[in-house]
Design an enzyme around this catalytic site. Sequence first.
Site, PDB file in Angstrom:
ATOM      1  CG  LEU A  22       5.028  12.783  -5.567  1.00 46.72           C
ATOM      2  CD1 LEU A  22       5.657  11.290  -5.630  1.00 46.72           C
ATOM      3  CD2 LEU A  22       4.218  12.693  -7.284  1.00 46.72           C
ATOM      4  CE  LYS A 102      -3.047   1.697   2.457  1.00 42.69           C
ATOM      5  NZ  LYS A 102      -3.035   1.744   4.107  1.00 42.69           N
ATOM      6  CG  ASP A 107      -8.118   4.380   3.760  1.00 38.75           C
ATOM      7  OD1 ASP A 107      -9.242   4.015   3.673  1.00 38.75           O
ATOM      8  OD2 ASP A 107      -6.988   3.649   4.230  1.00 38.75           O
ATOM      9  CB  SER A 112     -14.968  -0.441   7.194  1.00 44.09           C
ATOM     10  OG  SER A 112     -15.372  -1.812   6.921  1.00 44.09           O
ATOM     11  CE  LYS A 114      -8.666   5.624   6.925  1.00 49.01           C
ATOM     12  NZ  LYS A 114      -8.080   5.202   7.835  1.00 49.01           N
ATOM     13  NE  ARG A 123      -3.085  17.150   1.565  1.00 47.05           N
ATOM     14  CZ  ARG A 123      -3.229  17.523   2.944  1.00 47.05           C
ATOM     15  NH1 ARG A 123      -4.480  16.496   3.782  1.00 47.05           N
ATOM     16  NH2 ARG A 123      -2.037  17.704   3.437  1.00 47.05           N
ATOM     17  CG  ASP A 125      -3.492   5.389   3.239  1.00 46.29           C
ATOM     18  OD1 ASP A 125      -2.399   5.240   4.209  1.00 46.29           O
ATOM     19  OD2 ASP A 125      -4.162   4.924   3.175  1.00 46.29           O
ATOM     20  CG  ASP A 184      -9.765   2.243   7.370  1.00 45.07           C
ATOM     21  OD1 ASP A 184      -9.272   2.560   6.094  1.00 45.07           O
ATOM     22  OD2 ASP A 184     -10.022   2.871   8.450  1.00 45.07           O
ATOM     23  CD  GLU A 186      -6.768   1.345   2.797  1.00 42.11           C
ATOM     24  OE1 GLU A 186      -7.670   0.624   3.932  1.00 42.11           O
ATOM     25  OE2 GLU A 186      -6.063   2.173   2.815  1.00 42.11           O
ATOM     26  NE  ARG A 188      -4.657  -4.954   7.259  1.00 41.84           N
ATOM     27  CZ  ARG A 188      -4.516  -4.991   8.568  1.00 41.84           C
ATOM     28  NH1 ARG A 188      -4.623  -5.765   9.229  1.00 41.84           N
ATOM     29  NH2 ARG A 188      -4.380  -4.318   9.393  1.00 41.84           N
TER      30      ARG A 188
HETATM   31  N1  BES Z   1      -3.959   4.387   5.917  1.00 43.79           N
HETATM   32  C1  BES Z   1      -4.478   3.191   7.335  1.00 43.79           C
HETATM   33  C2  BES Z   1      -3.337   3.548   8.110  1.00 43.79           C
HETATM   34  C3  BES Z   1      -2.924   4.820   8.682  1.00 43.79           C
HETATM   35  C4  BES Z   1      -4.003   5.690  10.110  1.00 43.79           C
HETATM   36  C5  BES Z   1      -2.307   6.032   8.230  1.00 43.79           C
HETATM   37  C6  BES Z   1      -3.304   6.680  10.192  1.00 43.79           C
HETATM   38  C7  BES Z   1      -1.828   6.895   8.839  1.00 43.79           C
HETATM   39  C8  BES Z   1      -2.481   7.123   9.770  1.00 43.79           C
HETATM   40  C9  BES Z   1      -5.164   2.281   6.975  1.00 43.79           C
HETATM   41  O1  BES Z   1      -5.282   1.775   5.936  1.00 43.79           O
HETATM   42  C10 BES Z   1      -5.683   2.078   8.060  1.00 43.79           C
HETATM   43  O2  BES Z   1      -6.931   2.568   7.403  1.00 43.79           O
HETATM   44  N2  BES Z   1      -5.354   0.777   8.824  1.00 43.79           N
HETATM   45  C11 BES Z   1      -6.729   0.480   9.682  1.00 43.79           C
HETATM   46  C12 BES Z   1      -6.211  -1.023  10.153  1.00 43.79           C
HETATM   47  C13 BES Z   1      -7.044  -1.724  10.441  1.00 43.79           C
HETATM   48  C14 BES Z   1      -9.183  -1.485   9.866  1.00 43.79           C
HETATM   49  C15 BES Z   1      -6.991  -2.946  11.363  1.00 43.79           C
HETATM   50  C16 BES Z   1      -6.122   1.674  10.850  1.00 43.79           C
HETATM   51  O3  BES Z   1      -4.943   1.627  11.338  1.00 43.79           O
HETATM   52  O4  BES Z   1      -6.991   2.179  11.638  1.00 43.79           O
HETATM   53 MG    MG Z   2      -7.462   2.342   5.672  1.00 45.01          MG
HETATM   54 ZN    ZN Z   3      -4.990   3.330   4.253  1.00 42.93          ZN
END
Ligand code: BES
Ligand code: MG
Ligand code: ZN
Length: 341
Positions: A22, A102, A107, A112, A114, A123, A125, A184, A186, A188
């Site tokens: 998945l 989650k 994502d 904001s 990536k 994919r 996430d 980003d 998201e 939480r």
């Molecule tokens: N899905 C990401 C976290 C993530 C990063 C998972 C790398 C697997 C590999 C999450 O939604 C995210 O973007 N978190 C941010 C939080 C920040 C904006 C406070 C992060 O970790 O940069």
């Molecule tokens: Mg994110």
């Molecule tokens: Zn995420």
Amino acid sequence: LESDAWQKGVLYAEGQNLARHLMEAPANYLTPTSFAEAIQQALHSTGDKVKVHIRPKSWIEKQQMGAFLSVAKGSDEEPVFLEIHYNGSTISGESPLVFVGKGITFDSGGISIKPASGMDAMRADMGGAATICSAIITAASLKLPLNIIGLAPLCENMLNGRANKPGDVVKAMNGKTIQVDNTDAEGRLILADALCYAHNFNPKAVVNAATLTGAIDVALGSAATGVFTNSDWLWGHLRQASVVTGDRVWRMPLFQHYTRQITESQLADLNNIGKYRSGGACTAAAFLREFVTVSHWAHLDIAGVMSNKDEVPYLRKGMAGRPTRTLVEFAAYLSQERQKS
Ligand code: BES
Ligand code: MG
Ligand code: ZN
């Protein structure tokens, strides 16, 4: 019996393989809707002690899950709130173990956004949703004598004309307001509402899994899942389960120190990012704690163990499905403990 032990191993492995499958699946194939349908099909093939509710957007709106909806509205893909029940307990009306995962099927970061490099990994996430649902399917296949409920808020984090903007304020199911300073962060937001909803079931314990922060990868790498918990009892048994399976967990702190950094918002009760960059996995956990009132709760940050290069020799390269087997082993322990008492 030796053959029983073998059969148990096969089922545990099949559970992790479902989660891997998945997580690895491309986001254009594995949407919130198709994820829910895949879980429904797999769960129903385990027997008749199961129930599946695929809640549509209208239901999510009725529940006033404003934080979850704020993420979902940035995408053209319909959100789903997946709710699965496995009723294996022999004691009628016994409190369930509630798993929450989650379920961001992609994502992009939203407004904001990536960086382009490596964004394809997002994919996976929905790894939290994949591991907790696979663990429940495995528990049902093993016919473990306990009740488990699985909850997965499923949507994409994308950017369109209705997407969350930095500085927007949204309201979660429990009435708390959140200033979304980084779109980003998201995970939480969607988990806030799912954790509120989890409290409706008088849970024995609530365990959530999420690919929540890059910071947990910096802290622990792929050695172990980071566990933030308010319960020494829960910690002890999650740890023990991980020693049995080898898919390890490591305890992380839930200090007020971190809570202070997410409660100093200009416009709302909470801010969805910490005041400072340091300790990002810990400020994310502190944020989730604001939506928890049960005394046995654990948050598993699985971003560091999301994928495998060559660190774990028995896993191939790609999405790892960790720590599905540890979740199953924990549920198996809990079901035995219930039988005894
Ligand atoms: N899905 C990401 C976290 C993530 C990063 C998972 C790398 C697997 C590999 C999450 O939604 C995210 O973007 N978190 C941010 C939080 C920040 C904006 C406070 C992060 O970790 O940069
Ligand atoms: Mg994110
Ligand atoms: Zn995420």
